[in-house]
Design a protein around this motif. Sequence first.
Motif, PDB file in Angstrom:
ATOM      1  N   ALA A 149       9.196  -9.098  -7.178  1.00 18.23           N
ATOM      2  CA  ALA A 149       9.909 -10.245  -6.620  1.00 18.23           C
ATOM      3  C   ALA A 149       9.006 -10.902  -5.577  1.00 18.23           C
ATOM      4  O   ALA A 149       8.572 -10.244  -4.626  1.00 18.23           O
ATOM      5  CB  ALA A 149      11.224  -9.811  -5.990  1.00 18.23           C
ATOM      6  N   THR A 150       8.715 -12.173  -5.788  1.00 22.49           N
ATOM      7  CA  THR A 150       7.815 -12.908  -4.904  1.00 22.49           C
ATOM      8  C   THR A 150       8.610 -13.937  -4.120  1.00 22.49           C
ATOM      9  O   THR A 150       9.359 -14.730  -4.701  1.00 22.49           O
ATOM     10  CB  THR A 150       6.721 -13.617  -5.728  1.00 22.49           C
ATOM     11  N   ARG A 151       8.434 -13.930  -2.798  1.00 21.26           N
ATOM     12  CA  ARG A 151       9.188 -14.851  -1.952  1.00 21.26           C
ATOM     13  C   ARG A 151       8.755 -16.300  -2.224  1.00 21.26           C
ATOM     14  O   ARG A 151       7.563 -16.599  -2.388  1.00 21.26           O
ATOM     15  CB  ARG A 151       8.962 -14.503  -0.480  1.00 21.26           C
ATOM     16  N   ASN A 152       9.754 -17.217  -2.267  1.00 20.69           N
ATOM     17  CA  ASN A 152       9.483 -18.644  -2.353  1.00 20.69           C
ATOM     18  C   ASN A 152      10.490 -19.399  -1.493  1.00 20.69           C
ATOM     19  O   ASN A 152      11.310 -18.788  -0.807  1.00 20.69           O
ATOM     20  CB  ASN A 152       9.500 -19.129  -3.816  1.00 20.69           C
ATOM     21  N   GLU A 153      10.440 -20.726  -1.520  1.00 26.21           N
ATOM     22  CA  GLU A 153      11.295 -21.520  -0.639  1.00 26.21           C
ATOM     23  C   GLU A 153      12.773 -21.326  -0.943  1.00 26.21           C
ATOM     24  O   GLU A 153      13.624 -21.467  -0.052  1.00 26.21           O
ATOM     25  CB  GLU A 153      10.926 -23.000  -0.768  1.00 26.21           C
ATOM     26  N   ALA A 154      13.102 -21.029  -2.199  1.00 32.03           N
ATOM     27  CA  ALA A 154      14.512 -20.888  -2.605  1.00 32.03           C
ATOM     28  C   ALA A 154      14.999 -19.442  -2.558  1.00 32.03           C
ATOM     29  O   ALA A 154      16.166 -19.173  -2.836  1.00 32.03           O
ATOM     30  CB  ALA A 154      14.707 -21.448  -4.015  1.00 32.03           C
ATOM     31  N   GLY A 155      14.126 -18.514  -2.214  1.00 30.99           N
ATOM     32  CA  GLY A 155      14.503 -17.101  -2.176  1.00 30.99           C
ATOM     33  C   GLY A 155      13.413 -16.216  -2.740  1.00 30.99           C
ATOM     34  O   GLY A 155      12.406 -15.957  -2.077  1.00 30.99           O
ATOM     35  N   TRP A 156      13.582 -15.799  -4.009  1.00 27.63           N
ATOM     36  CA  TRP A 156      12.629 -14.897  -4.643  1.00 27.63           C
ATOM     37  C   TRP A 156      12.488 -15.250  -6.120  1.00 27.63           C
ATOM     38  O   TRP A 156      13.467 -15.611  -6.774  1.00 27.63           O
ATOM     39  CB  TRP A 156      13.096 -13.440  -4.547  1.00 27.63           C
ATOM     40  N   THR A 157      11.270 -15.098  -6.651  1.00 27.27           N
ATOM     41  CA  THR A 157      11.047 -15.221  -8.086  1.00 27.27           C
ATOM     42  C   THR A 157      10.788 -13.832  -8.649  1.00 27.27           C
ATOM     43  O   THR A 157       9.922 -13.104  -8.154  1.00 27.27           O
ATOM     44  CB  THR A 157       9.842 -16.118  -8.401  1.00 27.27           C
ATOM     45  N   MET A 175      21.377  -3.655 -10.254  1.00 28.77           N
ATOM     46  CA  MET A 175      20.768  -3.229  -8.998  1.00 28.77           C
ATOM     47  C   MET A 175      19.350  -2.779  -9.347  1.00 28.77           C
ATOM     48  O   MET A 175      19.161  -1.714  -9.947  1.00 28.77           O
ATOM     49  CB  MET A 175      21.554  -2.081  -8.383  1.00 28.77           C
ATOM     50  N   ALA A 176      18.361  -3.592  -9.016  1.00 33.07           N
ATOM     51  CA  ALA A 176      16.992  -3.358  -9.482  1.00 33.07           C
ATOM     52  C   ALA A 176      16.068  -2.940  -8.351  1.00 33.07           C
ATOM     53  O   ALA A 176      16.120  -3.494  -7.242  1.00 33.07           O
ATOM     54  CB  ALA A 176      16.445  -4.615 -10.153  1.00 33.07           C
ATOM     55  N   LEU A 177      15.212  -1.967  -8.651  1.00 25.79           N
ATOM     56  CA  LEU A 177      14.149  -1.561  -7.734  1.00 25.79           C
ATOM     57  C   LEU A 177      12.893  -2.340  -8.122  1.00 25.79           C
ATOM     58  O   LEU A 177      12.398  -2.204  -9.248  1.00 25.79           O
ATOM     59  CB  LEU A 177      13.892  -0.057  -7.844  1.00 25.79           C
ATOM     60  N   VAL A 178      12.400  -3.161  -7.195  1.00 27.40           N
ATOM     61  CA  VAL A 178      11.254  -4.027  -7.502  1.00 27.40           C
ATOM     62  C   VAL A 178      10.230  -3.922  -6.385  1.00 27.40           C
ATOM     63  O   VAL A 178      10.497  -3.384  -5.310  1.00 27.40           O
ATOM     64  CB  VAL A 178      11.708  -5.495  -7.661  1.00 27.40           C
ATOM     65  N   ARG A 179       9.059  -4.460  -6.674  1.00 29.85           N
ATOM     66  CA  ARG A 179       7.997  -4.468  -5.667  1.00 29.85           C
ATOM     67  C   ARG A 179       7.955  -5.844  -5.008  1.00 29.85           C
ATOM     68  O   ARG A 179       7.871  -6.860  -5.701  1.00 29.85           O
ATOM     69  CB  ARG A 179       6.653  -4.133  -6.310  1.00 29.85           C
ATOM     70  N   THR A 180       8.037  -5.853  -3.693  1.00 29.49           N
ATOM     71  CA  THR A 180       7.963  -7.115  -2.954  1.00 29.49           C
ATOM     72  C   THR A 180       6.658  -7.255  -2.174  1.00 29.49           C
ATOM     73  O   THR A 180       6.407  -8.311  -1.595  1.00 29.49           O
ATOM     74  CB  THR A 180       9.159  -7.247  -1.987  1.00 29.49           C
ATOM     75  N   SER A 181       5.850  -6.206  -2.156  1.00 34.02           N
ATOM     76  CA  SER A 181       4.529  -6.298  -1.512  1.00 34.02           C
ATOM     77  C   SER A 181       3.643  -5.187  -2.051  1.00 34.02           C
ATOM     78  O   SER A 181       4.134  -4.191  -2.589  1.00 34.02           O
ATOM     79  CB  SER A 181       4.641  -6.183   0.012  1.00 34.02           C
ATOM     80  N   GLY A 182       2.335  -5.370  -1.908  1.00 30.79           N
ATOM     81  CA  GLY A 182       1.395  -4.348  -2.345  1.00 30.79           C
ATOM     82  C   GLY A 182       1.340  -4.224  -3.858  1.00 30.79           C
ATOM     83  O   GLY A 182       1.721  -5.128  -4.606  1.00 30.79           O
ATOM     84  N   GLY A 190       6.491  -0.969   0.000  1.00 30.26           N
ATOM     85  CA  GLY A 190       6.645  -2.279  -0.622  1.00 30.26           C
ATOM     86  C   GLY A 190       7.717  -2.363  -1.686  1.00 30.26           C
ATOM     87  O   GLY A 190       7.811  -3.380  -2.390  1.00 30.26           O
ATOM     88  N   LEU A 191       8.546  -1.327  -1.828  1.00 24.98           N
ATOM     89  CA  LEU A 191       9.628  -1.349  -2.816  1.00 24.98           C
ATOM     90  C   LEU A 191      10.922  -1.825  -2.156  1.00 24.98           C
ATOM     91  O   LEU A 191      11.247  -1.443  -1.031  1.00 24.98           O
ATOM     92  CB  LEU A 191       9.832   0.043  -3.417  1.00 24.98           C
ATOM     93  N   THR A 192      11.656  -2.650  -2.875  1.00 28.79           N
ATOM     94  CA  THR A 192      12.877  -3.262  -2.358  1.00 28.79           C
ATOM     95  C   THR A 192      13.925  -3.276  -3.468  1.00 28.79           C
ATOM     96  O   THR A 192      13.578  -3.395  -4.647  1.00 28.79           O
ATOM     97  CB  THR A 192      12.601  -4.711  -1.894  1.00 28.79           C
ATOM     98  N   GLN A 193      15.187  -3.165  -3.097  1.00 34.20           N
ATOM     99  CA  GLN A 193      16.269  -3.306  -4.075  1.00 34.20           C
ATOM    100  C   GLN A 193      16.830  -4.722  -4.017  1.00 34.20           C
ATOM    101  O   GLN A 193      17.060  -5.274  -2.934  1.00 34.20           O
ATOM    102  CB  GLN A 193      17.384  -2.300  -3.796  1.00 34.20           C
ATOM    103  N   VAL A 194      17.046  -5.290  -5.203  1.00 34.41           N
ATOM    104  CA  VAL A 194      17.651  -6.618  -5.299  1.00 34.41           C
ATOM    105  C   VAL A 194      18.818  -6.569  -6.272  1.00 34.41           C
ATOM    106  O   VAL A 194      18.829  -5.767  -7.212  1.00 34.41           O
ATOM    107  CB  VAL A 194      16.629  -7.682  -5.765  1.00 34.41           C
ATOM    108  N   ILE A 195      19.803  -7.409  -6.022  1.00 37.87           N
ATOM    109  CA  ILE A 195      20.951  -7.543  -6.924  1.00 37.87           C
ATOM    110  C   ILE A 195      20.703  -8.752  -7.805  1.00 37.87           C
ATOM    111  O   ILE A 195      20.534  -9.877  -7.316  1.00 37.87           O
ATOM    112  CB  ILE A 195      22.262  -7.707  -6.138  1.00 37.87           C
ATOM    113  N   VAL A 196      20.673  -8.526  -9.128  1.00 30.22           N
ATOM    114  CA  VAL A 196      20.335  -9.579 -10.086  1.00 30.22           C
ATOM    115  C   VAL A 196      21.570  -9.942 -10.894  1.00 30.22           C
ATOM    116  O   VAL A 196      22.169  -9.087 -11.559  1.00 30.22           O
ATOM    117  CB  VAL A 196      19.209  -9.128 -11.037  1.00 30.22           C
TER     118      VAL A 196
END
Length: 385
Positions: A149-157, A175-182, A190-196
């Motif tokens: 998940a990459t941060r952008n102006e609208a949130g995350w891609t 409920m997804a485990l994704v990488r947001t850095s590194g 660098g692992l983060t959980q996001v709700i998709v």
Amino acid sequence: MRALDSLSLTALPAADEALRGPVRAFVQHAVAQLPAHVRARSWGGYDDHFTREAGRRGFLGLTLPKEYGGGGRSAYARYVVVEEFLNHGAPVGSHWIAERQSAPLILKYGTQEQKRFYIPPVCRGESYFCIGMSEPNAGSDLASVKTRATRNEAGWTLNGQKIWTTNAHRCHYMMALVRTSGSSEDRHKGLTQVIVDLKLPGVTVRPIIDLSGDSHFCEVFFDDVQLAPGAVLGGEGDGWEQVMSELAFERSGPERIYSSIVLFDEWLAYVRTPPGRTPESVRLAGKLLSQLAPLRAMSIAVTGKLTRGESSAVEAALVKDLGTAVEQAIPALIADDLFRRPEGDVPLELLRTLTYVTQVAPAYSLRGGTRDILRGMIARGLGLR
């Protein structure tokens, strides 16, 4: 051994045990017309009507606060309900993951907005979650996650792929485990959980057909999926700690004992009849019951730890590992017993049920963590590594 010293045997409190009567009456009526080979699917079964009716009766979200639509009760109460659902082969797959782990995880780590939005529909049986942890070519190594998940102006891609995702084709959210850095070389960092929301553009869900002909496992693809800023659960970079907490919910319940229980009960009913009773079958029944009884006691003890707010990761892993071994032994040992008998003596429905459970039993030691992973956790808990 000190890591398991606190696994004290306990009885279910009377107030929670009192739930068993009304729950059993509800489930028995709901499954009265279902043959055993269908009931054997239980937590892989899917029935919107059953789930909504269970929610209407207050049998979902029992451990969640009343302010979010839950029952405000202890984990013991939920244990009784789940035990009755599984023992009778209720089709619980619709709400299973959402009620067992997603809603409690949101309660623990979510914002007030997330709690108010996601938890009440789960308690009503109207909202279903799946879990996005495993990825292709990663095996059980969750730390090698590459979905990003990459941060952008609208949130995350969001881009990447998940696999072995239970009931994703029937769920509203993941409920997804994704990488947001590194990178994957950074392991837990660098692992983060996001709700998709699985209805978002760019999400593709493909069911995987298994040996039994069922398709409850899926692979899920994310192609430039735009997530809102509020899609992140908990803290950015805290995904690993949160996933470990989530897996404790997944490994601690009675489902790690009862996956083959409908088959066992169907076989036991046959063994109790004159044609089915043999000295060998009676001995086998005693052998299996003598293993199931202490496992149930251990499972309730783990529930006791959860009720007291104590960590139960190692104990839950132990119960899951031992329980899976018994669950997988049941179809194999019953097959040995039945196939020694003259052709035509065994009820057809019992054979159908045995066929299904035999086909799905290999997955028991994969879901919720493989044996190698669990035994590594147990060894660390015992101070052996």
